[in-house]
Design a protein around this motif. Structure first.
Motif, PDB file in Angstrom:
ATOM      1  N   UNK A 114      -3.897   2.344  -9.295  1.00 29.32           N
ATOM      2  CA  UNK A 114      -2.920   2.268  -8.217  1.00 29.32           C
ATOM      3  C   UNK A 114      -3.021   0.939  -7.466  1.00 29.32           C
ATOM      4  N   UNK A 115      -4.255   0.482  -7.199  1.00 35.12           N
ATOM      5  CA  UNK A 115      -4.447  -0.738  -6.414  1.00 35.12           C
ATOM      6  C   UNK A 115      -4.002  -1.991  -7.159  1.00 35.12           C
ATOM      7  N   UNK A 116      -4.233  -2.032  -8.461  1.00 33.95           N
ATOM      8  CA  UNK A 116      -4.021  -3.263  -9.222  1.00 33.95           C
ATOM      9  C   UNK A 116      -2.716  -3.303 -10.007  1.00 33.95           C
ATOM     10  N   UNK A 117      -2.056  -2.146 -10.172  1.00 30.51           N
ATOM     11  CA  UNK A 117      -0.864  -2.105 -11.024  1.00 30.51           C
ATOM     12  C   UNK A 117       0.378  -1.616 -10.276  1.00 30.51           C
ATOM     13  N   UNK A 118       0.254  -0.502  -9.564  1.00 33.33           N
ATOM     14  CA  UNK A 118       1.426   0.112  -8.961  1.00 33.33           C
ATOM     15  C   UNK A 118       1.853  -0.588  -7.673  1.00 33.33           C
ATOM     16  N   UNK A 119       3.111  -0.412  -7.317  1.00 35.44           N
ATOM     17  CA  UNK A 119       3.665  -0.881  -6.046  1.00 35.44           C
ATOM     18  C   UNK A 119       4.616   0.199  -5.544  1.00 35.44           C
ATOM     19  N   UNK A 120       4.540   0.504  -4.257  1.00 40.65           N
ATOM     20  CA  UNK A 120       5.420   1.499  -3.658  1.00 40.65           C
ATOM     21  C   UNK A 120       6.328   0.805  -2.641  1.00 40.65           C
ATOM     22  N   UNK A 121       7.627   0.988  -2.782  1.00 37.61           N
ATOM     23  CA  UNK A 121       8.572   0.494  -1.793  1.00 37.61           C
ATOM     24  C   UNK A 121       8.876   1.650  -0.842  1.00 37.61           C
ATOM     25  N   UNK A 122       8.433   1.516   0.384  1.00 41.59           N
ATOM     26  CA  UNK A 122       8.623   2.559   1.390  1.00 41.59           C
ATOM     27  C   UNK A 122       9.843   2.180   2.241  1.00 41.59           C
ATOM     28  N   UNK A 123      10.899   2.981   2.112  1.00 43.33           N
ATOM     29  CA  UNK A 123      12.140   2.721   2.840  1.00 43.33           C
ATOM     30  C   UNK A 123      12.152   3.531   4.130  1.00 43.33           C
ATOM     31  N   UNK A 124      12.297   2.846   5.246  1.00 39.78           N
ATOM     32  CA  UNK A 124      12.221   3.485   6.556  1.00 39.78           C
ATOM     33  C   UNK A 124      13.433   3.069   7.384  1.00 39.78           C
ATOM     34  N   UNK A 125      14.146   4.053   7.906  1.00 35.81           N
ATOM     35  CA  UNK A 125      15.256   3.788   8.815  1.00 35.81           C
ATOM     36  C   UNK A 125      14.769   4.005  10.242  1.00 35.81           C
ATOM     37  N   UNK A 126      14.961   3.007  11.082  1.00 38.89           N
ATOM     38  CA  UNK A 126      14.510   3.078  12.473  1.00 38.89           C
ATOM     39  C   UNK A 126      15.727   3.071  13.396  1.00 38.89           C
ATOM     40  N   UNK A 127      15.986   4.200  14.066  1.00 37.27           N
ATOM     41  CA  UNK A 127      17.113   4.235  15.006  1.00 37.27           C
ATOM     42  C   UNK A 127      16.734   3.590  16.333  1.00 37.27           C
ATOM     43  N   UNK A 128      17.544   2.660  16.782  1.00 40.59           N
ATOM     44  CA  UNK A 128      17.285   1.953  18.041  1.00 40.59           C
ATOM     45  C   UNK A 128      18.496   2.106  18.957  1.00 40.59           C
TER      46      UNK A 128
END
Length: 368
Positions: A114-128
């Motif tokens: 996981x540390x050396x190969x994978x990548x996670x794109x975390x999509x976050x919507x922030x209401x302001x």
């Protein structure tokens, strides 16, 4: 912990005595370099020694802490339930010890992948609330805690930048801990930013490891580079007639060193010059700064630092870091102020991130 672990392993696995002693020696060699570490010594020999021995030291100390604790728990169970049956402790502990090492091996194998190969794109919507219409849909790509060191692959850093760019952000942020205690590795990091669109703003802040590395030298190398650093200051981002204030504070680690007090966090200074009515996005490497942001009604604070403990289960919203801090991972709110803590993109110590794949965060601002 060393004594308990070595004694238990020699008793349980006597035929592997040579492997046990070699592991104990390699796991403790870094202690000899501590005087140089405290003096912030820097040389090619020292960097190589630290890069090789550091992960062994971290892994060994985690291992003996867990194993000696496990052995003590087994001893309590054995003493309460089995000692009177004249079952030797070593015989009782053999199977549990085998299971312990199998579990550790699985965690290390999966976590290293996981540390050396994978990548996670975390999509976050922030209401302001009262977000200007021109900034609705404004996208921020953020990486943090890269800990660039001797063995960090340039191709891996370029992969992070490429994935961030692929999501067409309006802003690229680096939320501290760029290098692993040594500004010598900053040129490697800067080469990776060449992957980004040259017109994409790239902005960063210091982390505690950047402070340990010597913040003055770090900032000097980054001056006039592709990455604009914000240290207790802000900048206005304009779209049409509207403004967004992007601020960055220094790191809490600087408060431990009198000579580097100038890069300690100063939230008021970071907000000086903010246009009236402009929402603020503030970078503070350590999430403990959120309370100061909330007191000043900062709309959004972005932090890293925790790595999610490099061990956790996202679907349960649990990370190892949660044992030690409230703002350990993810999205938090206090009143009108919000905080997002990324799980980090690199790793510290050992290349293991079990359940916590390297995170590239894609934040989209929306109207509340």
């Amino acid at each position: 912990m060393n004594a308990i672990s070595v004694w238990a392993n020699l008793s349980l696995y006597p035929s592997h005595w040579h492997l046990i002693f070699i592991s104990a020696v390699l796991g403790n060699l870094l202690w000899l370099l501590l005087p140089l570490i405290f003096k912030r010594h820097s040389s090619p020999y020292f960097r190589l020694s630290r890069a090789v021995l550091g992960p062994l030291w971290v892994f060994w100390n985690f291992l003996i802490f867990l194993y000696s604790s496990f052995m003590l728990i087994l001893a309590l169970i054995w003493g309460a339930a089995f000692a009177w049956r004249w079952i030797p402790f070593i015989e009782f502990a053999r199977v549990p010890s085998n299971v312990f090492f199998i579990v550790i091996a699985v965690i290390c194998a999966v976590g290293t992948f996981q540390a050396l190969v994978l990548v996670r794109v975390e999509r976050v919507s922030i209401p302001i609330r009262n977000l200007p219409r021109d900034f609705v849909g404004f996208k921020i790509a953020m990486v943090s805690d890269l800990h660039v060191g001797l063995f960090t692959r340039l191709s891996r850093l370029q992969q992070f930048a490429r994935i961030a760019q692929r999501n067409n952000p309006d802003l690229f942020l680096v939320c501290g801990d760029i290098t692993d205690d040594d500004p010598q590795y900053l040129p490697k990091f800067l080469r990776s930013l060449e992957t980004l669109d040259p017109y994409l703003p790239a902005v960063g802040v210091l982390g505690n490891h950047d402070v340990y590395a010597n913040p003055e030298k770090t900032l000097h190398i980054l001056e006039d580079s592709r990455l604009q650093m914000l240290v207790n200051e802000g900048m206005e981002i304009r779209r049409g007639e509207s403004s967004l204030w992007l601020a960055g504070v220094g790191d809490q680690g600087a408060r431990r060193f009198g000579r580097w007090g100038a890069v300690a966090p100063d939230f008021d200074k970071a907000l000086e010059g903010k246009p009236a009515g402009a929402p603020t996005v503030l970078m503070a490497h350590q999430p403990q700064g959120f309370r100061e942001s909330a007191q000043r009604k900062v709309e959004l604070t972005l932090s890293g630092h925790t790595h999610g403990g490099q061990f956790g289960f996202r679907f349960l919203n649990w990370s190892l870091a949660k044992l030690f801090m409230k703002f350990h991972l993810g999205h938090f709110r206090e009143g009108e102020s919000q905080l997002y803590v990324t799980g980090g993109t690199g790793y510290w110590g050992i290349p293991v991130r079990f359940g916590m794949s390297p995170e590239i965060t894609l934040i989209e601002l929306i109207q509340a």
